[in-house]
Design a protein around this motif. Sequence first.
Motif, short mmCIF file in Angstrom:
data_model
loop_
_atom_site.label_atom_id
_atom_site.label_comp_id
_atom_site.label_asym_id
_atom_site.label_seq_id
_atom_site.Cartn_x
_atom_site.Cartn_y
_atom_site.Cartn_z
N CYS A 99 0.82 -1.22 0.00
CA CYS A 99 0.00 0.00 0.00
C CYS A 99 0.85 1.26 0.00
O CYS A 99 1.98 1.27 0.48
N LYS A 100 0.26 2.34 -0.52
CA LYS A 100 0.93 3.63 -0.59
C LYS A 100 0.78 4.38 0.74
O LYS A 100 -0.24 4.28 1.41
N GLU A 101 1.79 5.17 1.06
CA GLU A 101 1.73 6.00 2.26
C GLU A 101 0.66 7.07 2.11
O GLU A 101 0.41 7.57 1.01
N VAL A 102 0.06 7.41 3.22
CA VAL A 102 -0.92 8.49 3.27
C VAL A 102 -0.17 9.80 3.42
O VAL A 102 0.72 9.92 4.27
N ASP A 103 -0.49 10.78 2.57
CA ASP A 103 0.16 12.08 2.71
C ASP A 103 -0.85 13.21 2.88
O ASP A 103 -0.47 14.36 3.09
N THR A 104 -2.14 12.88 2.82
CA THR A 104 -3.19 13.88 3.02
C THR A 104 -4.06 13.46 4.19
O THR A 104 -4.67 12.39 4.17
N PHE A 105 -4.07 14.30 5.21
CA PHE A 105 -4.83 14.01 6.43
C PHE A 105 -6.04 14.94 6.44
O PHE A 105 -5.96 16.07 6.88
N ASP A 106 -7.15 14.42 5.89
CA ASP A 106 -8.33 15.25 5.71
C ASP A 106 -9.59 14.48 6.11
O ASP A 106 -9.52 13.39 6.68
N GLU A 107 -10.72 15.07 5.78
CA GLU A 107 -12.00 14.46 6.11
C GLU A 107 -12.18 13.10 5.43
O GLU A 107 -12.77 12.19 6.01
N LYS A 108 -11.64 12.96 4.24
CA LYS A 108 -11.75 11.69 3.51
C LYS A 108 -11.05 10.56 4.28
O LYS A 108 -11.55 9.45 4.35
N LEU A 109 -9.89 10.86 4.87
CA LEU A 109 -9.19 9.86 5.68
C LEU A 109 -10.02 9.51 6.91
O LEU A 109 -10.14 8.33 7.27
N LEU A 152 -5.91 0.95 -1.28
CA LEU A 152 -4.50 0.59 -1.20
C LEU A 152 -3.66 1.69 -0.56
O LEU A 152 -2.74 2.24 -1.15
N VAL A 153 -4.02 2.02 0.68
CA VAL A 153 -3.29 3.02 1.47
C VAL A 153 -2.90 2.40 2.81
O VAL A 153 -3.55 1.47 3.29
N ARG A 154 -1.84 2.95 3.42
CA ARG A 154 -1.29 2.39 4.65
C ARG A 154 -2.10 2.85 5.87
O ARG A 154 -1.66 3.69 6.65
N VAL A 155 -3.27 2.25 6.01
CA VAL A 155 -4.19 2.56 7.10
C VAL A 155 -4.74 1.25 7.64
O VAL A 155 -5.16 0.39 6.87
N ALA A 156 -4.72 1.10 8.96
CA ALA A 156 -5.26 -0.10 9.59
C ALA A 156 -5.80 0.26 10.96
O ALA A 156 -5.41 1.28 11.55
N ILE A 157 -6.70 -0.57 11.47
CA ILE A 157 -7.26 -0.36 12.80
C ILE A 157 -7.26 -1.67 13.56
O ILE A 157 -7.31 -2.76 12.98
N VAL A 158 -7.20 -1.56 14.87
CA VAL A 158 -7.34 -2.69 15.79
C VAL A 158 -8.23 -2.22 16.93
O VAL A 158 -8.03 -1.14 17.47
N ASP A 159 -9.21 -3.04 17.27
CA ASP A 159 -10.11 -2.73 18.38
C ASP A 159 -10.22 -3.96 19.26
O ASP A 159 -10.88 -4.93 18.91
N MET A 160 -9.54 -3.92 20.40
CA MET A 160 -9.52 -5.05 21.31
C MET A 160 -10.79 -5.12 22.16
O MET A 160 -10.98 -6.07 22.90
#
Length: 166
Positions: A18-28, A55-63
């Motif tokens: 995946c590609k790095e995220v470079d825009t931190f906006d409402e869409k993210l 295909l962006v470098r974003v992931a979540i974990v919720d324990m």
Amino acid sequence: MAIRKIVETPSPLLMQRCKEVDTFDEKLGELLDDMHETMIAADGIGLAAPQIGELVRVAIVDMGEGDPVIEMVNPVVTAVGGSEIEVEGCLSFPGLYGEVERPFFVRIEAQERDGSLYELEAEDYEARAILHEIDHLDGILFDSKIKRIVDPSEFESVDGEDELND
């Protein structure tokens, strides 16, 4: 927020870095919210963006259990330690479970949805989930790490922590 369709194997999307995220906006922010809603609807504990076709470098974990949701944007593993073999599953591999060896401890650096940097250390099940999700961002799938396929009847438990559904 919306529940998105989970991409399943053998989709080639799951095997791409995946590609790095470079825009931190409402869409993210919307992507992260959609990922969380999708993961909860699928009864998972983690989800990576490529699992919903992004295909962006974003992931979540919720324990769960009152712990905050870990949102990882552009995560980088900075340290690992120990080793353990536990059963994992994956939302992109419905019905497949296997024993996977992973580090017991992980330290990562990542960004929040607003772009601010943070560092996180985790152990045991939480470390396993984080590493599983970061693997997705590199196109590495858990089935390539399975040491032994496990029938679900082998790991049914009261506490539900014997399997990992990301």
